[in-house]
Design a protein around this motif. Structure first.
Motif, PDB file in Angstrom:
ATOM      1  N   SER A  59       0.829  -1.211   0.000  1.00 38.75           N
ATOM      2  CA  SER A  59       0.000   0.000   0.000  1.00 38.75           C
ATOM      3  C   SER A  59       0.858   1.254   0.000  1.00 38.75           C
ATOM      4  O   SER A  59       0.553   2.232  -0.700  1.00 38.75           O
ATOM      5  CB  SER A  59      -0.927   0.002   1.226  1.00 38.75           C
ATOM      6  N   ARG A  60       1.931   1.235   0.775  1.00 35.34           N
ATOM      7  CA  ARG A  60       2.813   2.398   0.819  1.00 35.34           C
ATOM      8  C   ARG A  60       3.476   2.644  -0.534  1.00 35.34           C
ATOM      9  O   ARG A  60       3.502   3.775  -1.029  1.00 35.34           O
ATOM     10  CB  ARG A  60       3.882   2.205   1.898  1.00 35.34           C
ATOM     11  N   THR A  62       2.506   1.597  -3.507  1.00 33.87           N
ATOM     12  CA  THR A  62       1.498   1.949  -4.511  1.00 33.87           C
ATOM     13  C   THR A  62       1.005   3.379  -4.318  1.00 33.87           C
ATOM     14  O   THR A  62       0.780   4.112  -5.290  1.00 33.87           O
ATOM     15  CB  THR A  62       0.304   0.971  -4.443  1.00 33.87           C
ATOM     16  N   PHE A  63       0.838   3.789  -3.062  1.00 33.69           N
ATOM     17  CA  PHE A  63       0.403   5.160  -2.772  1.00 33.69           C
ATOM     18  C   PHE A  63       1.421   6.164  -3.312  1.00 33.69           C
ATOM     19  O   PHE A  63       1.052   7.154  -3.971  1.00 33.69           O
ATOM     20  CB  PHE A  63       0.241   5.336  -1.255  1.00 33.69           C
ATOM     21  N   ILE A  67       0.470   8.778  -6.348  1.00 36.64           N
ATOM     22  CA  ILE A  67       0.362  10.190  -5.980  1.00 36.64           C
ATOM     23  C   ILE A  67       1.053  11.077  -7.009  1.00 36.64           C
ATOM     24  O   ILE A  67       0.742  12.279  -7.139  1.00 36.64           O
ATOM     25  CB  ILE A  67       0.964  10.421  -4.568  1.00 36.64           C
ATOM     26  N   LEU A  79      -6.310   5.983  -4.649  1.00 31.10           N
ATOM     27  CA  LEU A  79      -5.626   6.713  -3.582  1.00 31.10           C
ATOM     28  C   LEU A  79      -6.518   6.865  -2.348  1.00 31.10           C
ATOM     29  O   LEU A  79      -6.034   6.828  -1.214  1.00 31.10           O
ATOM     30  CB  LEU A  79      -5.184   8.084  -4.079  1.00 31.10           C
ATOM     31  N   LEU A  82      -6.333   3.476  -0.675  1.00 32.75           N
ATOM     32  CA  LEU A  82      -5.002   3.251  -0.097  1.00 32.75           C
ATOM     33  C   LEU A  82      -4.782   4.110   1.147  1.00 32.75           C
ATOM     34  O   LEU A  82      -4.266   3.632   2.162  1.00 32.75           O
ATOM     35  CB  LEU A  82      -3.921   3.561  -1.136  1.00 32.75           C
ATOM     36  N   SER A  83      -5.164   5.377   1.081  1.00 33.84           N
ATOM     37  CA  SER A  83      -4.974   6.262   2.234  1.00 33.84           C
ATOM     38  C   SER A  83      -5.853   5.831   3.402  1.00 33.84           C
ATOM     39  O   SER A  83      -5.448   5.946   4.567  1.00 33.84           O
ATOM     40  CB  SER A  83      -5.258   7.714   1.856  1.00 33.84           C
ATOM     41  N   TYR A  96      -0.360  10.242   4.831  1.00 29.60           N
ATOM     42  CA  TYR A  96      -1.693   9.698   4.518  1.00 29.60           C
ATOM     43  C   TYR A  96      -2.791  10.548   5.141  1.00 29.60           C
ATOM     44  O   TYR A  96      -3.848  10.755   4.530  1.00 29.60           O
ATOM     45  CB  TYR A  96      -1.786   8.247   5.005  1.00 29.60           C
ATOM     46  N   TYR A  99      -3.180  13.634   3.033  1.00 33.69           N
ATOM     47  CA  TYR A  99      -3.965  13.368   1.815  1.00 33.69           C
ATOM     48  C   TYR A  99      -5.455  13.338   2.154  1.00 33.69           C
ATOM     49  O   TYR A  99      -6.274  13.854   1.387  1.00 33.69           O
ATOM     50  CB  TYR A  99      -3.541  12.043   1.184  1.00 33.69           C
TER      51      TYR A  99
END
Length: 306
Positions: A59-60, A62-63, A67, A79, A82-83, A96, A99
């Protein structure tokens, strides 16, 4: 094989995000050893250790990748998911939360459902890591920016969130600071009186923790300032009564350091503000203080006593 894993991780992200957003009042989130990635039973969610580790890393990465892309419905939706997941899996990272704040700023400030969702995410993140500053910071930002639509029920839910995190982690000053901030920012006579009663129960059931006592002292200050009492005598009486109450606790738990610290704080405040305490209470304090002094003197002169 890596692509298959990524697809599986995205499905898990989507499912976890959906759970966090749609299940009301999640009671607990725990990490367990299990083959299933996610297990939801009623209002209790469990994440397997393997999924927690792999999903957090995926997740980190991919985020951070998404972004940088140009805005699109697909990118924004991913996003968002994920966040949502990362605020729970890794609540210490404020990227996160920032965001999530940007998403809030795109919405109208009259959207109570948005406020409720974001406050819920703050609460969920504290289920896994109760002593974490970022969820409380996010909650304060929300309550400040959505102040016009904050209801009494919202305040009560914040107090419950603080109670749960304080129970989960001893001496959780983040929780006590946020609880005090909420009551200072949204003063309410009825809630203040309830809090004074609640804090008395907390002190009595957590007798060795000074955090709750310090909170109660500040609560007395807020209550005295907020309530338009007729005279200074009435304000002083709150502290006179508190000294007598704490003296009774000291007599019952004479060896508890936190109670002595709290009593010292109260007596110092009363002295500095020329508040006269009941002589009977002070007499009982002197009596027990002398008793302890004699005991320590005997220990100093008798090497056989450990």
């Amino acid at each position: 094989m890596a692509n298959d894993d990524n697809v599986d991780h995205l499905k898990t992200v989507k499912r976890l995000s959906n759970i966090l957003k749609t299940i009301p009042n999640l009671q607990s989130i725990s990490i367990i050893q299990h083959d299933e990635p996610l297990i939801l039973e009623g209002q209790h969610l469990a994440i397997s250790k393997k999924t927690f580790k792999e999903l957090g890393l995926f997740s980190r990465q991919t985020f951070l990748k998404f972004i940088k892309k140009e805005s699109s419905p697909s990118r924004d939706s991913t996003l968002d998911e994920l966040s949502t997941v990362l605020t729970v899996l890794n609540p210490d990272d404020n990227r996160y939360w920032n965001y999530r704040k940007r998403l809030c700023q795109k919405c109208s400030k009259n959207q109570t459902d948005k406020l409720f969702l974001e406050l819920k995410l703050s609460s969920c993140s504290l289920k896994l890591k109760p002593k974490c500053a970022e969820p409380f910071n996010h909650a304060r930002w929300l309550l400040t920016n959505y102040r016009e639509i904050v209801s009494e029920q919202t305040i009560i839910s914040q107090l419950k969130m603080c109670e749960d995190s304080a129970e989960s982690y001893k001496h959780n000053y983040y929780s006590w600071i946020h609880r005090l901030w909420v009551l200072k920012t949204f003063p309410n006579t009825k809630l203040l009186e309830k809090e004074l009663e609640w804090s008395k129960g907390w002190v009595e059931s957590h007798i060795s923790q000074f955090c709750g006592m310090n909170y109660r002292f500040n609560l007395l200050l807020i209550s005295s300032a907020h309530q338009n009492l007729d005279s200074n005598v009435q304000k002083c009486q709150k502290f006179v009564d508190e000294v007598s109450y704490v003296v009774d606790l000291v007599l019952f738990y004479p060896g508890t350091e936190s109670l002595w610290c709290y009593l010292g704080l109260l007596l110092y405040y009363c002295s500095a503000n020329q508040i006269e305490c009941e002589e009977s209470a002070l007499f009982r304090v002197r009596a027990i203080d002398n008793r302890f002094s004699r005991r320590f003197q005997k220990r100093n002169f008798n090497p056989e006593i450990a």
